[in-house]
Scaffold this motif. Structure first.
Motif, PDB file in Angstrom:
ATOM      1  N   UNK A  27     124.546 157.043   7.299  1.00 23.24           N
ATOM      2  CA  UNK A  27     125.370 157.389   6.142  1.00 23.24           C
ATOM      3  C   UNK A  27     125.062 156.466   4.971  1.00 23.24           C
ATOM      4  N   UNK A  28     124.893 155.155   5.229  1.00 21.60           N
ATOM      5  CA  UNK A  28     124.573 154.198   4.168  1.00 21.60           C
ATOM      6  C   UNK A  28     123.230 154.536   3.521  1.00 21.60           C
ATOM      7  N   UNK A  29     122.251 154.860   4.343  1.00 18.36           N
ATOM      8  CA  UNK A  29     120.933 155.207   3.812  1.00 18.36           C
ATOM      9  C   UNK A  29     121.012 156.447   2.938  1.00 18.36           C
ATOM     10  N   UNK A  30     121.765 157.422   3.372  1.00 16.51           N
ATOM     11  CA  UNK A  30     121.911 158.655   2.612  1.00 16.51           C
ATOM     12  C   UNK A  30     122.581 158.386   1.268  1.00 16.51           C
ATOM     13  N   UNK A  31     123.625 157.551   1.268  1.00 15.05           N
ATOM     14  CA  UNK A  31     124.310 157.211   0.029  1.00 15.05           C
ATOM     15  C   UNK A  31     123.384 156.462  -0.914  1.00 15.05           C
TER      16      UNK A  31
END
Length: 210
Positions: A27-31
């Protein structure tokens, strides 16, 4: 049996925590990727804005350069436009408010009016003028003569008069002034009468006879 259940519980909890950490990292990478894309989009918009501003600056510079060229042309075309206190010589043309004038000659004459006291000398000043002011122009009251700083009076000889001319017309005339003594300097002052409250610049013509 309870010990085995405890181990199994620990294994399940560990697997859950691992899975949770993987989901959070994804999720962090996507954000981060979304934020980077937004920044890239903003940079692209800024680059377009900068390009537009550079184009506008180039156009403004062209306009400024064009205006400077026009000013240079105006200066060249109005080289004979006189400014307050400027001194001209006999034969030099000058322009004030659309009226172009030139003192063509200035000389002493032996002619005298027998009905008035005879001065030491009488100076005749020949003037040519062209009216392009857009209005009717009468120059008769626009001249004063000074010899060594002293104001001279007119001397009534001949039929001396400066005619009123309409726009686009020209004329010539002669003024006669009484001179006392042997002055070193004689100057004709021209101040164009505009109205009762406003006068034009004062132009000086050195009319001292050689």
């Amino acid at each position: 049996m309870s010990l085995l259940k405890r181990y199994l519980g620990v294994l399940v909890l560990a697997a859950f925590m691992f899975t949770l950490s993987q989901n959070v990292s994804a999720q962090d990478v996507e954000e981060l990727m979304e934020e980077n894309q937004e920044l890239l989009d903003e940079i692209e918009v800024l680059n377009e804005t900068i390009a537009n501003l550079e184009e506008q600056i180039a156009k403004l510079e062209e306009m400024i350069e064009s205006l400077r060229d026009d000013e240079d042309v105006d200066v060249e075309e109005n080289d004979n436009s006189a400014s307050d206190g400027e001194i001209f010589a006999i034969g030099e043309e000058f322009e004030v408010n659309g009226v172009t004038l030139v003192v063509e000659d200035a000389y002493f004459t032996d002619e005298r009016n027998s009905l008035v006291d005879s001065p030491d000398q009488v100076l005749l000043v020949e003037i040519h003028y062209e009216n392009n002011s857009g209005e009717e122009y009468m120059p008769a009251f626009d001249f004063e003569l000074y010899f060594d700083g002293q104001k001279a009076t007119t001397h009534p000889i001949r039929d001396i008069i400066l005619d009123t001319v309409t726009d686009g017309r020209s004329s010539s005339g002669t003024l006669a002034y009484e001179i006392m003594g042997e002055p070193e300097s004689i100057e004709l002052e021209y101040t164009q009468f505009v109205d009762f409250f406003t006068d034009s610049a004062t132009i000086i013509v050195d009319v001292t006879p050689e």
